[in-house]
Design an enzyme around this catalytic site. Structure first.
Site, PDB file in Angstrom:
ATOM      1  N   CYS A 110      -0.899 -11.500  35.181  1.00  0.00           N
ATOM      2  CA  CYS A 110      -1.442 -12.772  35.662  1.00  0.00           C
ATOM      3  C   CYS A 110      -2.298 -13.452  34.592  1.00  0.00           C
ATOM      4  O   CYS A 110      -2.262 -14.665  34.431  1.00  0.00           O
ATOM      5  CB  CYS A 110      -2.271 -12.546  36.926  1.00  0.00           C
ATOM      6  SG  CYS A 110      -2.856 -14.068  37.694  1.00  0.00           S
ATOM      7  N   ARG A 114       0.804  -1.223   0.000  1.00  0.00           N
ATOM      8  CA  ARG A 114       0.000   0.000   0.000  1.00  0.00           C
ATOM      9  C   ARG A 114       0.840   1.279   0.000  1.00  0.00           C
ATOM     10  O   ARG A 114       0.294   2.361  -0.163  1.00  0.00           O
ATOM     11  CB  ARG A 114      -0.942   0.007   1.206  1.00  0.00           C
ATOM     12  CG  ARG A 114      -0.208   0.108   2.538  1.00  0.00           C
ATOM     13  CD  ARG A 114      -1.119  -0.193   3.715  1.00  0.00           C
ATOM     14  NE  ARG A 114      -0.421  -0.075   4.983  1.00  0.00           N
ATOM     15  CZ  ARG A 114       0.390  -0.977   5.497  1.00  0.00           C
ATOM     16  NH1 ARG A 114       0.622  -2.097   4.822  1.00  0.00           N
ATOM     17  NH2 ARG A 114       0.964  -0.785   6.666  1.00  0.00           N
TER      18      ARG A 114
END
Length: 634
Positions: free
Chosen positions: A178, A63
């Site tokens: 976590c 592009r």
């Protein structure tokens, strides 16, 4: 007909001269930037500066049509300027390879030379920075962006129309450590783990392991579980360090051999990461009270024999798999093993390998590691093509959308130059361009909105203070401000990173030179001790020997109470458009910085931005300037 004839026919000789006398800055030489540079040249702007810090990747070529295969790894700005010289007849082109936010390379005087700035950026932080610079210099800004089939162009005339910050922007998605390390539930969690944790652990710098030990979630775990997880985390880190040592040892052997039959380190990695670590997680009973337990990969029983046969054929075996299809667990294991071997061989020469979505070995490793983890946690797998989009924060770009929005950006600038640089006249004729929800038309347009009175950037009074930082002390600077702006009482001087330089209760720095605490381009915030006048931001420009000159400002009454009522989720019909996936940036947060703490931090930042005097930390006489806290985004 020649280009200049077309321009003269459309605008007339006088107006064409206005373009040819103008100096403009194009920030960003990517999807929109390449198209916009071509348009600005065709409009015959006299001097065009192109600025970009990035280099060309393979994924850009579909592009960004000014670049070719041979240009990969070269500067976007320099290459773009070189590419358009062949069809440039009027414009002087200047390329700058660097970070727009580098105050040393691009001081305020750099921006003051331009009649207009065109933004073609792909990240929120840089856009906000350019927006603030334009507010200080009062240089008009053409802001543009695309995502897929959507796009927008926003002409910004400082203090007359909405600035880029007037409408709240979407913040990057964030995942606690976590979740990434222990309890993934989405494919993006697995990709983030493979890219941001496992890959740098094995192929990155040696000090990565000790910097990334996971913290515990106090809300979900007992003290006993927290202590257990910390001990297990330290053990896991040490085990990874052992694997790192094995990889380094194998890399030395592979450096001198075409091939080797010693692939034990690959088996060790698979056994640890996809079996032993999962077994260890299953011991954390509190994690699985409301979640489905993971299933460790049955490597020894189900896959090891097949993989050993495959490893025996490496590196000559040509494994053929399509990046558009979902791979079976065994296929993932084979590609994982081959990628690990290739990366290990490269590590002997490169020493450290950073993840790059266009690096096939790195992408193979991350795609397969994330898919194997998805199998373990019963999460849908992704094709390698999809993993590349997630890991590279890619939203598919459409070249035609880039071209259309670049064209609108160039056309939107003509109102300013055809009005003789009369900003008020330009505002009357300028339009906001944005994507349309209607099937009958591609875009909508609207008149420009007035500034948001509660905006965190353009609602603040700003000015440029020219001062010799090495000779003017804090006390003299404070006295000059009191005299210039007729404050009834004392003031507070604070840096933009919340360091208090002077206050009625703290004058230890009064005799210290400003250069001890600030540098050229830094911002000082002035707050009224009596809170009768609103906050003022002064950007300091070092004049090196010349006297102190303060700007002429009209400081409004204190508006802090009204601004504090602003909410972050204020919605508006103007959508936020990012060029290449800013909304999908992934920030991995430490677990102790949970949602409450994040909200508290944002509240403190909002209070400071809205004019409250923040005295959280004083800069004592002679104290060195601390480093800013930062979150690193890929």
């Amino acid at each position: 007909m020649a280009i200049d004839s077309y321009m003269q026919k459309m605008f007339g000789d006088t107006n064409v001269s206005a373009f040819r006398d103008a100096t403009v800055l194009l920030v960003g030489a990517g999807g929109i930037g390449c198209e916009l540079l071509k348009d600005l040249i065709m409009m015959q702007f006299g001097e065009i500066h192109v600025l970009d810090l990035d280099t060309i990747d393979l994924s850009n070529l579909n592009r960004q049509f000014l670049f070719r295969q041979k240009d990969i790894k070269t500067s976007k700005a320099l290459t773009a300027v070189k590419a358009v010289k062949s069809f440039n007849h009027f414009s002087k082109l200047v390329a700058h390879h660097g970070n727009i936010m580098d105050k040393a390379q691009f001081p305020l005087s750099f921006f003051e030379q331009f009649d207009m700035i065109f933004n073609a950026l792909d990240n929120l932080e840089a856009r906000m920075y350019v927006n603030k610079i334009c507010l200080f210099t009062r240089v008009p800004l053409m802001e543009s962006g695309t995502t897929g089939l959507k796009g927008q162009v926003q002409p910004i005339y400082p203090y007359l129309t909405e600035c880029f910050a007037c409408v709240p922007k979407t913040t990057p998605k964030a995942f606690p450590v976590c979740t990434i390390r222990s309890t993934p539930s989405k494919p993006v969690h697995c990709v983030t783990w493979a890219k941001n944790y496992l890959f740098p652990q094995l192929f990155g710098p040696r000090d990565f392991e000790t910097q990334n030990v996971p913290t515990a979630n106090q809300d979900e775990k007992s003290e006993e579980d927290n202590a257990k997880e910390k001990a297990e985390a330290l053990r896991e880190t040490n085990e990874l360090l052992d694997l790192k040592n094995k990889i380094d040892y194998a890399a030395e052997k592979l450096q001198n051999l075409e091939g080797t039959t010693e692939f034990g380190f690959i088996n060790d990695i698979i056994a640890k990461v996809f079996y032993s670590d999962i077994v260890r997680l299953l011991r954390m009973d509190s994690l699985w009270r409301s979640r489905e337990k993971p299933t460790p990969l049955d490597y020894e029983g189900q896959y090891k024999q097949h993989l050993d046969q495959f490893l025996g054929k490496l590196p000559t075996d040509n494994l053929s798999v399509s990046d558009q299809k979902l791979w079976t667990p065994l296929e993932n294991l084979k590609v994982f093993a081959k990628a690990t071997l290739n990366l290990t061989r490269r590590l002997a020469k490169e020493k450290i390998i950073d993840f790059d979505k266009d690096d096939q070995d790195a992408l193979d490793f991350v795609a397969t590691a994330s898919n194997l983890r998805s199998v373990i946690f019963d999460i849908p797998r992704k094709t390698e093509f999809e993993v590349k989009q997630i890991a590279g924060n890619i939203i598919p770009a459409v070249a035609t959308t880039n071209a259309i929005m670049a064209g609108f950006s160039g056309l939107s600038s003509i109102h300013y130059f055809l009005s003789g640089k009369n900003t008020e006249e330009a505002v009357k004729h300028s339009r906001m361009i944005c994507d349309s929800s209607s099937r009958e038309r591609f875009v909508n347009s609207s008149t420009l909105f007035k500034p948001n009175p509660k905006c965190k950037q353009c609602s603040i009074t700003r000015g440029i203070a020219k001062v010799d930082l090495s000779t003017i002390d804090v006390g003299a600077f404070r006295d000059a401000i009191l005299s210039k702006y007729n404050y009834e009482d004392d003031i507070s001087l604070t840096t933009s990173d919340s360091r208090l330089l002077y206050d009625f209760d703290f004058d230890d720095n009064r005799k210290s030179k400003l250069s001890k605490f600030v540098t050229n381009g830094d911002i000082l915030l002035v707050t009224d001790s009596e809170e009768k006048l609103d906050l003022v931001e002064l950007m300091l420009v070092d004049t090196s020997g010349k006297s102190l000159v303060l700007p002429d400002l009209e400081i409004p009454e204190y508006q802090g109470n009204e601004q504090e009522s602003e909410t972050e989720d204020n919605s508006d019909s103007n959508s936020v458009i990012e060029q290449e996936g800013d909304d999908d940036d992934i920030v991995v947060l430490d677990e102790d910085e949970d949602e409450k703490q994040i909200s508290k931090k944002r509240k403190l930042e909002d209070d400071f931005s809205n004019g409250k005097s923040v005295k959280s930390r004083k800069v004592e006489h002679g104290e060195s300037k601390p480093d800013d806290d930062m979150v690193v985004l890929d």
